[in-house]
Enzyme design. Structure first.
Site, PDB file in Angstrom:
ATOM      1  N   GLY A  39       0.834  -1.195   0.000  1.00 49.73           N
ATOM      2  CA  GLY A  39       0.000   0.000   0.000  1.00 49.73           C
ATOM      3  C   GLY A  39       0.868   1.244   0.000  1.00 49.73           C
ATOM      4  O   GLY A  39       2.084   1.180  -0.203  1.00 49.73           O
ATOM      5  N   GLY A  41       0.697   5.914   0.713  1.00 53.62           N
ATOM      6  CA  GLY A  41      -0.083   7.106   1.016  1.00 53.62           C
ATOM      7  C   GLY A  41       0.694   8.349   0.684  1.00 53.62           C
ATOM      8  O   GLY A  41       1.595   8.344  -0.167  1.00 53.62           O
ATOM      9  N   LYS A  42       0.362   9.420   1.378  1.00 49.66           N
ATOM     10  CA  LYS A  42       0.942  10.722   1.108  1.00 49.66           C
ATOM     11  C   LYS A  42       2.442  10.756   1.387  1.00 49.66           C
ATOM     12  O   LYS A  42       3.194  11.440   0.703  1.00 49.66           O
ATOM     13  CB  LYS A  42       0.230  11.761   1.980  1.00 49.66           C
ATOM     14  CG  LYS A  42       0.617  13.199   1.714  1.00 49.66           C
ATOM     15  CD  LYS A  42      -0.236  14.135   2.565  1.00 49.66           C
ATOM     16  CE  LYS A  42       0.140  15.589   2.318  1.00 49.66           C
ATOM     17  NZ  LYS A  42      -0.679  16.504   3.165  1.00 49.66           N
ATOM     18  N   TYR A  43       2.874   9.983   2.382  1.00 51.74           N
ATOM     19  CA  TYR A  43       4.255  10.105   2.837  1.00 51.74           C
ATOM     20  C   TYR A  43       5.149   8.905   2.538  1.00 51.74           C
ATOM     21  O   TYR A  43       6.350   8.982   2.735  1.00 51.74           O
ATOM     22  CB  TYR A  43       4.274  10.366   4.349  1.00 51.74           C
ATOM     23  CG  TYR A  43       3.506  11.597   4.763  1.00 51.74           C
ATOM     24  CD1 TYR A  43       4.000  12.873   4.497  1.00 51.74           C
ATOM     25  CD2 TYR A  43       2.278  11.492   5.403  1.00 51.74           C
ATOM     26  CE1 TYR A  43       3.301  14.015   4.861  1.00 51.74           C
ATOM     27  CE2 TYR A  43       1.568  12.631   5.783  1.00 51.74           C
ATOM     28  CZ  TYR A  43       2.082  13.881   5.501  1.00 51.74           C
ATOM     29  OH  TYR A  43       1.375  15.006   5.866  1.00 51.74           O
ATOM     30  N   SER A  44       4.566   7.801   2.075  1.00 54.18           N
ATOM     31  CA  SER A  44       5.404   6.609   1.901  1.00 54.18           C
ATOM     32  C   SER A  44       4.761   5.589   0.980  1.00 54.18           C
ATOM     33  O   SER A  44       3.562   5.651   0.683  1.00 54.18           O
ATOM     34  CB  SER A  44       5.670   5.957   3.267  1.00 54.18           C
ATOM     35  OG  SER A  44       4.440   5.499   3.834  1.00 54.18           O
ATOM     36  N   GLU A  45       5.580   4.648   0.520  1.00 57.72           N
ATOM     37  CA  GLU A  45       5.125   3.453  -0.180  1.00 57.72           C
ATOM     38  C   GLU A  45       5.558   2.265   0.675  1.00 57.72           C
ATOM     39  O   GLU A  45       6.692   2.249   1.186  1.00 57.72           O
ATOM     40  CB  GLU A  45       5.741   3.361  -1.570  1.00 57.72           C
ATOM     41  CG  GLU A  45       5.236   4.409  -2.550  1.00 57.72           C
ATOM     42  CD  GLU A  45       3.781   4.178  -2.949  1.00 57.72           C
ATOM     43  OE1 GLU A  45       3.387   2.991  -3.055  1.00 57.72           O
ATOM     44  OE2 GLU A  45       3.057   5.159  -3.157  1.00 57.72           O
ATOM     45  N   LYS A  61       9.158   0.235   4.447  1.00 56.00           N
ATOM     46  CA  LYS A  61       8.429   1.484   4.250  1.00 56.00           C
ATOM     47  C   LYS A  61       9.378   2.486   3.609  1.00 56.00           C
ATOM     48  O   LYS A  61      10.296   2.989   4.253  1.00 56.00           O
ATOM     49  CB  LYS A  61       7.909   2.005   5.595  1.00 56.00           C
ATOM     50  CG  LYS A  61       7.155   3.316   5.510  1.00 56.00           C
ATOM     51  CD  LYS A  61       6.714   3.748   6.914  1.00 56.00           C
ATOM     52  CE  LYS A  61       6.012   5.095   6.885  1.00 56.00           C
ATOM     53  NZ  LYS A  61       5.610   5.520   8.253  1.00 56.00           N
ATOM     54  N   ASP A 149      -2.293   9.630  14.730  1.00 60.03           N
ATOM     55  CA  ASP A 149      -2.945   9.105  13.522  1.00 60.03           C
ATOM     56  C   ASP A 149      -3.493   7.703  13.776  1.00 60.03           C
ATOM     57  O   ASP A 149      -3.314   6.795  12.964  1.00 60.03           O
ATOM     58  CB  ASP A 149      -1.959   9.091  12.347  1.00 60.03           C
ATOM     59  CG  ASP A 149      -2.666   8.978  10.992  1.00 60.03           C
ATOM     60  OD1 ASP A 149      -3.884   9.238  10.928  1.00 60.03           O
ATOM     61  OD2 ASP A 149      -2.000   8.631   9.999  1.00 60.03           O
TER      62      ASP A 149
END
Length: 338
Positions: A39, A41-45, A61, A149
């Site tokens: 998966g 998101g905005k800050y990482s793969e 990560k 978060d």
């Protein structure tokens, strides 16, 4: 000021919480192989990987380009929380030869997707996993750290092993009394009211609100209990459940200015009793103890919310505690894992 652990960082001193000067020893990525993408998101793969030295599965990560202090902060938090109960373990930090790509290597958890899991959880399951999550949060808060978060995507549940891990510490921050923090943290459906009204002097209790939202989703069998389309709509969804009288009292108590162009946000809504959300499908999960616990988590005023330790002592978890997991798994000082 937080009701608990307000001096957690002051007691430990700058070497504990000062991350800007934190020196990181980076490893080479050569020993790790990527298996598949999990998966992003905005800050990482995020990828599943394998450690070729011992053939262990791991999670890699890969951080997207961000300010250096944010990378240092996440690694410092993870290092400080080494051995924390029900928190993901950091195994290694790697950087490629170009120094452009930074990655965190963590333990692998066989997670069940929230969308598939939340409708299958039994009453005993919910008590078991929620107690683990509160245990993690109490440890984290006792060590002076806010996660910021908490949400289903950051709570990995290995249902077969009945183990939970709190992951993704990219937004975590060290708590200092009366400090102002960014309000652009968290994920919309789990944002606490203080974030939605722009109140910057928040504390650990924002994690308890987010956990309360997860708990409501579990016992009422809703994928997201408060499901706003944007931040204003999110606040409106909350007000229509908790009521505008308590919202106004909260604004007044904290001297928070609040203006809105959204007419609905200026309306008057009565508080709705939690029993209104019970149905034939979820009534076996929404017991009196469950609703009482939920009511003490989802409060506008952060001082009225239970702390993680108080939640662990709630009657709802009586059977879990009898099974042998003690609420006081660590001392209040929390120095055991430093």
């Amino acid at each position: 000021m937080s009701r608990v652990y307000a001096d957690a960082n002051a007691i430990r001193g700058k070497p504990w919480y000062e991350y800007n000067k934190f020196r990181i020893e980076w490893s080479s990525p050569d020993r790790y192989e990527i298996i598949r993408r999990l998966g992003g998101g905005k800050y990482s793969e995020v990828f599943e990987g394998i450690d070729t030295v011992n053939n262990d599965r791991c999670v890699i990560k890969v951080l997207k380009p961000v300010a250096g202090h944010k990378i240092k902060r996440e690694i410092k938090v993870l290092r400080n929380l080494a051995g924390a109960p029900s928190c993901v373990a950091l195994l290694d930090v790697v950087r490629d030869s170009s120094r452009m790509y930074h990655s965190l290597v963590t333990e692998y958890i066989e997670n069940t997707d929230w969308g598939q899991l939340y409708t299958r959880l039994t009453d005993a399951d919910i008590r078991h996993y929620m107690f683990q999550l509160f245990t993690a949060l109490d440890f984290v808060h006792a060590h002076g750290i806010m996660h910021r978060d908490v949400k289903p995507a950051n709570v990995m549940i290995d249902h077969q092993r009945r183990e939970l891990r709190l992951i993704d510490w990219g937004l975590a921050e060290f708590y200092h009394p009366n400090e102002e923090y960014h309000v652009r943290v968290g994920s919309r459906h789990y944002k606490s009211p203080e974030l939605l009204v722009g109140y910057k002097r928040y504390d650990y209790s924002l994690d308890l609100w987010s956990t309360g939202c997860m708990f409501a989703a579990m016992i009422f069998r809703k994928q997201h209990f408060f499901r706003g389309s944007d931040n204003d709509d999110q606040l409106l969804k909350i007000m229509r459940v908790l009521g505008t009288e308590k919202f106004d009292a909260y604004l007044k108590a904290y001297d928070i200015p609040f203006e809105s162009d959204i007419e609905d946000l200026l309306g008057n809504y009565p508080a709705r009793p939690w029993q209104r959300f019970t149905t034939a499908e979820n009534q076996h999960l929404a017991s009196a103890d469950a609703l009482a616990l939920l009511d003490r988590l989802l409060r506008f005023d952060p001082r009225e919310r239970l702390t993680a330790k108080e939640a662990m002592a709630h009657a709802y978890f009586a059977t879990v505690r009898v099974e042998g997991v003690k609420p006081d798994a660590h001392s209040d000082s929390g120095f055991a894992s430093m």
